[in-house]
Design a protein around this motif. Structure first.
Motif, PDB file in Angstrom:
ATOM      1  N   SER A   1     -32.488 -17.628 -32.754  1.00  0.00           N
ATOM      2  CA  SER A   1     -33.316 -17.015 -32.597  1.00  0.00           C
ATOM      3  C   SER A   1     -34.125 -17.703 -30.981  1.00  0.00           C
ATOM      4  O   SER A   1     -35.211 -16.697 -30.567  1.00  0.00           O
ATOM      5  CB  SER A   1     -33.272 -15.779 -33.057  1.00  0.00           C
ATOM      6  OG  SER A   1     -34.800 -16.676 -33.920  1.00  0.00           O
ATOM      7  N   THR A   2     -34.129 -18.926 -31.183  1.00  0.00           N
ATOM      8  CA  THR A   2     -35.422 -19.626 -30.007  1.00  0.00           C
ATOM      9  C   THR A   2     -35.530 -19.478 -28.401  1.00  0.00           C
ATOM     10  O   THR A   2     -34.230 -19.145 -28.052  1.00  0.00           O
ATOM     11  CB  THR A   2     -35.600 -20.668 -30.391  1.00  0.00           C
ATOM     12  OG1 THR A   2     -37.453 -21.227 -29.835  1.00  0.00           O
ATOM     13  CG2 THR A   2     -34.354 -21.383 -30.324  1.00  0.00           C
ATOM     14  N   THR A   3     -36.186 -19.024 -27.633  1.00  0.00           N
ATOM     15  CA  THR A   3     -36.278 -19.184 -26.953  1.00  0.00           C
ATOM     16  C   THR A   3     -36.969 -20.837 -25.733  1.00  0.00           C
ATOM     17  O   THR A   3     -36.680 -21.009 -24.665  1.00  0.00           O
ATOM     18  CB  THR A   3     -36.695 -17.925 -25.416  1.00  0.00           C
ATOM     19  OG1 THR A   3     -38.410 -17.790 -25.876  1.00  0.00           O
ATOM     20  CG2 THR A   3     -36.061 -16.708 -26.078  1.00  0.00           C
ATOM     21  N   LYS A   6     -38.133 -19.082 -20.230  1.00  0.00           N
ATOM     22  CA  LYS A   6     -38.930 -19.221 -21.474  1.00  0.00           C
ATOM     23  C   LYS A   6     -39.497 -18.168 -21.071  1.00  0.00           C
ATOM     24  O   LYS A   6     -40.187 -16.808 -21.998  1.00  0.00           O
ATOM     25  CB  LYS A   6     -39.017 -20.032 -22.226  1.00  0.00           C
ATOM     26  CG  LYS A   6     -40.167 -19.832 -23.385  1.00  0.00           C
ATOM     27  CD  LYS A   6     -41.152 -21.304 -24.213  1.00  0.00           C
ATOM     28  CE  LYS A   6     -41.512 -20.388 -25.772  1.00  0.00           C
ATOM     29  NZ  LYS A   6     -42.094 -22.166 -26.120  1.00  0.00           N
ATOM     30  N   GLN A   7     -40.784 -17.387 -19.585  1.00  0.00           N
ATOM     31  CA  GLN A   7     -41.603 -16.842 -19.371  1.00  0.00           C
ATOM     32  C   GLN A   7     -40.824 -15.099 -19.901  1.00  0.00           C
ATOM     33  O   GLN A   7     -41.301 -14.500 -19.951  1.00  0.00           O
ATOM     34  CB  GLN A   7     -41.634 -17.071 -18.951  1.00  0.00           C
ATOM     35  CG  GLN A   7     -43.082 -18.096 -19.082  1.00  0.00           C
ATOM     36  CD  GLN A   7     -43.453 -18.879 -17.337  1.00  0.00           C
ATOM     37  OE1 GLN A   7     -43.254 -17.961 -16.427  1.00  0.00           O
ATOM     38  NE2 GLN A   7     -45.063 -19.356 -16.978  1.00  0.00           N
ATOM     39  N   LEU A   8     -39.663 -15.711 -18.713  1.00  0.00           N
ATOM     40  CA  LEU A   8     -38.641 -14.336 -19.043  1.00  0.00           C
ATOM     41  C   LEU A   8     -37.889 -14.389 -20.352  1.00  0.00           C
ATOM     42  O   LEU A   8     -36.588 -13.133 -19.533  1.00  0.00           O
ATOM     43  CB  LEU A   8     -37.562 -14.423 -17.419  1.00  0.00           C
ATOM     44  CG  LEU A   8     -38.165 -15.334 -16.617  1.00  0.00           C
ATOM     45  CD1 LEU A   8     -37.932 -15.376 -14.694  1.00  0.00           C
ATOM     46  CD2 LEU A   8     -39.538 -13.763 -16.186  1.00  0.00           C
ATOM     47  N   ASN A   9     -37.942 -14.414 -20.541  1.00  0.00           N
ATOM     48  CA  ASN A   9     -37.036 -14.686 -22.407  1.00  0.00           C
ATOM     49  C   ASN A   9     -35.550 -14.956 -22.468  1.00  0.00           C
ATOM     50  O   ASN A   9     -35.147 -14.476 -23.061  1.00  0.00           O
ATOM     51  CB  ASN A   9     -37.680 -13.243 -23.064  1.00  0.00           C
ATOM     52  CG  ASN A   9     -37.231 -12.891 -23.824  1.00  0.00           C
ATOM     53  OD1 ASN A   9     -37.725 -14.023 -24.831  1.00  0.00           O
ATOM     54  ND2 ASN A   9     -37.149 -11.892 -24.769  1.00  0.00           N
ATOM     55  N   ARG A  10     -35.532 -16.137 -21.781  1.00  0.00           N
ATOM     56  CA  ARG A  10     -34.121 -16.607 -22.007  1.00  0.00           C
ATOM     57  C   ARG A  10     -34.212 -17.894 -21.982  1.00  0.00           C
ATOM     58  O   ARG A  10     -34.459 -18.842 -21.915  1.00  0.00           O
ATOM     59  CB  ARG A  10     -33.713 -16.859 -20.429  1.00  0.00           C
ATOM     60  CG  ARG A  10     -32.879 -16.127 -19.637  1.00  0.00           C
ATOM     61  CD  ARG A  10     -33.883 -14.733 -19.441  1.00  0.00           C
ATOM     62  NE  ARG A  10     -33.140 -13.597 -18.173  1.00  0.00           N
ATOM     63  CZ  ARG A  10     -33.169 -12.539 -18.176  1.00  0.00           C
ATOM     64  NH1 ARG A  10     -34.813 -12.166 -18.022  1.00  0.00           N
ATOM     65  NH2 ARG A  10     -32.584 -11.399 -16.796  1.00  0.00           N
ATOM     66  N   SER A  17     -43.573 -26.638 -22.976  1.00  0.00           N
ATOM     67  CA  SER A  17     -42.483 -25.364 -22.939  1.00  0.00           C
ATOM     68  C   SER A  17     -43.645 -24.822 -25.081  1.00  0.00           C
ATOM     69  O   SER A  17     -43.562 -23.476 -24.894  1.00  0.00           O
ATOM     70  CB  SER A  17     -41.344 -25.554 -23.039  1.00  0.00           C
ATOM     71  OG  SER A  17     -41.090 -24.609 -24.797  1.00  0.00           O
ATOM     72  N   TRP A  18     -44.113 -25.720 -25.287  1.00  0.00           N
ATOM     73  CA  TRP A  18     -44.485 -25.474 -26.297  1.00  0.00           C
ATOM     74  C   TRP A  18     -46.167 -24.779 -26.307  1.00  0.00           C
ATOM     75  O   TRP A  18     -46.696 -24.325 -26.802  1.00  0.00           O
ATOM     76  CB  TRP A  18     -44.718 -26.324 -26.956  1.00  0.00           C
ATOM     77  CG  TRP A  18     -43.827 -26.613 -28.334  1.00  0.00           C
ATOM     78  CD1 TRP A  18     -42.316 -27.035 -27.378  1.00  0.00           C
ATOM     79  CD2 TRP A  18     -43.544 -25.797 -29.727  1.00  0.00           C
ATOM     80  NE1 TRP A  18     -41.959 -27.185 -28.859  1.00  0.00           N
ATOM     81  CE2 TRP A  18     -41.900 -26.508 -29.903  1.00  0.00           C
ATOM     82  CE3 TRP A  18     -44.518 -26.173 -30.724  1.00  0.00           C
ATOM     83  CZ2 TRP A  18     -41.766 -26.807 -31.661  1.00  0.00           C
ATOM     84  CZ3 TRP A  18     -44.088 -26.084 -31.759  1.00  0.00           C
ATOM     85  CH2 TRP A  18     -42.592 -26.102 -32.596  1.00  0.00           C
ATOM     86  N   SER A  19     -46.607 -25.419 -24.852  1.00  0.00           N
ATOM     87  CA  SER A  19     -48.116 -24.502 -24.686  1.00  0.00           C
ATOM     88  C   SER A  19     -47.777 -22.647 -23.702  1.00  0.00           C
ATOM     89  O   SER A  19     -48.661 -22.547 -24.090  1.00  0.00           O
ATOM     90  CB  SER A  19     -48.717 -24.927 -23.188  1.00  0.00           C
ATOM     91  OG  SER A  19     -47.751 -24.342 -22.055  1.00  0.00           O
ATOM     92  N   LEU A  20     -46.805 -22.549 -24.307  1.00  0.00           N
ATOM     93  CA  LEU A  20     -46.880 -21.413 -24.085  1.00  0.00           C
ATOM     94  C   LEU A  20     -46.510 -20.367 -25.772  1.00  0.00           C
ATOM     95  O   LEU A  20     -46.694 -18.898 -25.438  1.00  0.00           O
ATOM     96  CB  LEU A  20     -45.175 -20.636 -23.757  1.00  0.00           C
ATOM     97  CG  LEU A  20     -44.587 -21.271 -22.266  1.00  0.00           C
ATOM     98  CD1 LEU A  20     -43.900 -20.572 -21.492  1.00  0.00           C
ATOM     99  CD2 LEU A  20     -46.003 -20.063 -21.364  1.00  0.00           C
ATOM    100  N   LEU A  21     -46.538 -20.654 -26.601  1.00  0.00           N
ATOM    101  CA  LEU A  21     -46.530 -20.744 -28.152  1.00  0.00           C
ATOM    102  C   LEU A  21     -47.977 -20.012 -28.463  1.00  0.00           C
ATOM    103  O   LEU A  21     -48.314 -20.462 -27.545  1.00  0.00           O
ATOM    104  CB  LEU A  21     -45.778 -21.825 -29.078  1.00  0.00           C
ATOM    105  CG  LEU A  21     -44.470 -21.962 -28.624  1.00  0.00           C
ATOM    106  CD1 LEU A  21     -43.831 -22.773 -29.795  1.00  0.00           C
ATOM    107  CD2 LEU A  21     -44.001 -20.880 -28.721  1.00  0.00           C
TER     108      LEU A  21
END
Length: 365
Positions: free
Chosen positions: A31-33, A338-342, A361-365
């Protein structure tokens, strides 16, 4: 509803160096993006991925002869023709892993040698279309708005690059509504519906009535068609329109019936309409996007900006799809996905760049 199984390796930060196909299958069922990062040269890694496993590819390969990236790799060939050959070998393998309804977006800059502009982006594009069977759907001009210092005294400054959109088949996934700009709204003036640009139909009605180029039957059909279009505007099925009437406005594009369907329609019916989508207009094939600065990433200098990835991903990758960047560098494509949930997969030969991509990428968590 059963929760998607999470693979242990996806719950920890890490870069994959082998078992690419197996890890891809695990990733698809998770389920991860957060992006799946693969260390290795693009051709070698792609050969291990299964057929038709990727929905969309968005990438900007190293440019020939421009700079030396960490850990070497493509772009360092002594002859630009070898660069084109090496790059196209990767894209042939990429075609295999791309789904039949998938899209491939390629950003490339050009290079000079002995004062000659080499035309490398188009050399690659022609190789892909002529010898690999790709279909070129758009050639986008990326206008970088401003350029770096250019001290040459015998040519113009370079402020654009190419972005090509390739597909494998005539029918492919494309969500035009996701990239439309918001349309201006119709309004009511003195009880009459007026379009976003002020069209009420009064002028067209007068032109129809006073026309000497339309027969009585054509005038009747034109009035009925105009009333129907005005009704569509009032009901929100159209945001705007233009009417072209024989003898009043010239045909758009061409007045030659052999090359223009609009000209033929004007000849046969006496009128036609240009209708504007109620959800707004699509982007054009010229994109004004300022290049990215280093964003505190001192070890990587590519100007590839996030905004260059948004339209390709929104338009040609389904929400449950996977985006691939075989030259991911510091992960701009993956970050936008990832910002667009893909979901996304990044391949790079440099462990340093993949580490930086992972951090972003991890900075978005």
């Amino acid at each position: 509803m059963q929760k998607a199984k999470e693979s242990p390796f996806l719950s920890e930060r890490g870069i994959i160096e082998n078992g690419f196909s197996e890890r891809l299958e695990e990733y698809k069922s998770s389920s991860t993006t957060s992006p799946l990062l693969m260390l290795g040269d693009a051709l070698g890694v792609l050969k291990e991925l299964p057929d038709s496993s990727i929905d969309c590819v968005v990438t900007s390969p190293p440019y020939w002869g421009k700079r030396e990236y960490d850990n070497g790799g493509i772009g360092l060939e002594s002859d630009y023709r070898d660069f084109v050959k090496d790059l196209c070998a990767i894209f042939l393998e990429l075609k295999r892993v791309l789904k039949d309804d998938g899209s491939f977006w390629l950003n490339m800059g050009d290079s000079y040698k002995a004062k000659k502009l080499l035309g490398i982006p188009w050399r690659v594009a022609f190789e892909l279309t002529d010898n690999q069977g790709w279909i070129l759907r758009n050639s986008v001009i990326w206008n970088k708005v401003k350029s770096g210092m250019d001290n040459t005294k015998d040519r113009l400054g370079n402020v654009h690059e190419n972005v090509f959109h390739f597909v494998k088949k005539n029918k492919y996934y494309y969500d035009a509504d996701s990239i439309r700009s918001k349309s201006r709204q119709t309004k009511v003036v003195n009880g009459a519906v007026v379009s976003a640009t002020g069209v009420s139909g009064v002028r067209y009605k007068r032109q129809i009535e006073l026309s000497t180029a339309l027969s009585d039957e054509e005038k009747l059909l034109a009035r009925e068609a105009l009333d129907s279009v005005l009704s569509d505007v009032a009901e929100g099925r159209l945001s705007d329109f233009r009417m072209v009437i024989r003898g009043q406005q010239r045909s758009t594009h061409s007045d030659k019936e052999k090359v223009s369907g609009r000209a033929k329609e004007l000849r046969d019916k006496g009128f036609y309409f240009l209708k504007y989508h109620p959800k707004g207009s699509k982007p054009t094939d010229v994109w004004d996007i300022i290049p990215e600065d280093t964003q505190k990433r001192d070890a990587h200098f590519a100007p590839y900006p996030e905004d260059l990835c948004r339209i390709p991903i929104l338009a040609t990758c389904p929400e449950d799809g996977i985006v691939l960047d075989p030259f991911c560098g510091t992960g701009t494509t993956l970050l936008v996905a990832k910002q667009l949930n893909r979901k996304s997969i990044g391949i790079d030969i440099s462990k340093q760049y993949l580490d930086m991509s992972e951090e972003r990428s991890w900075s978005l968590l």
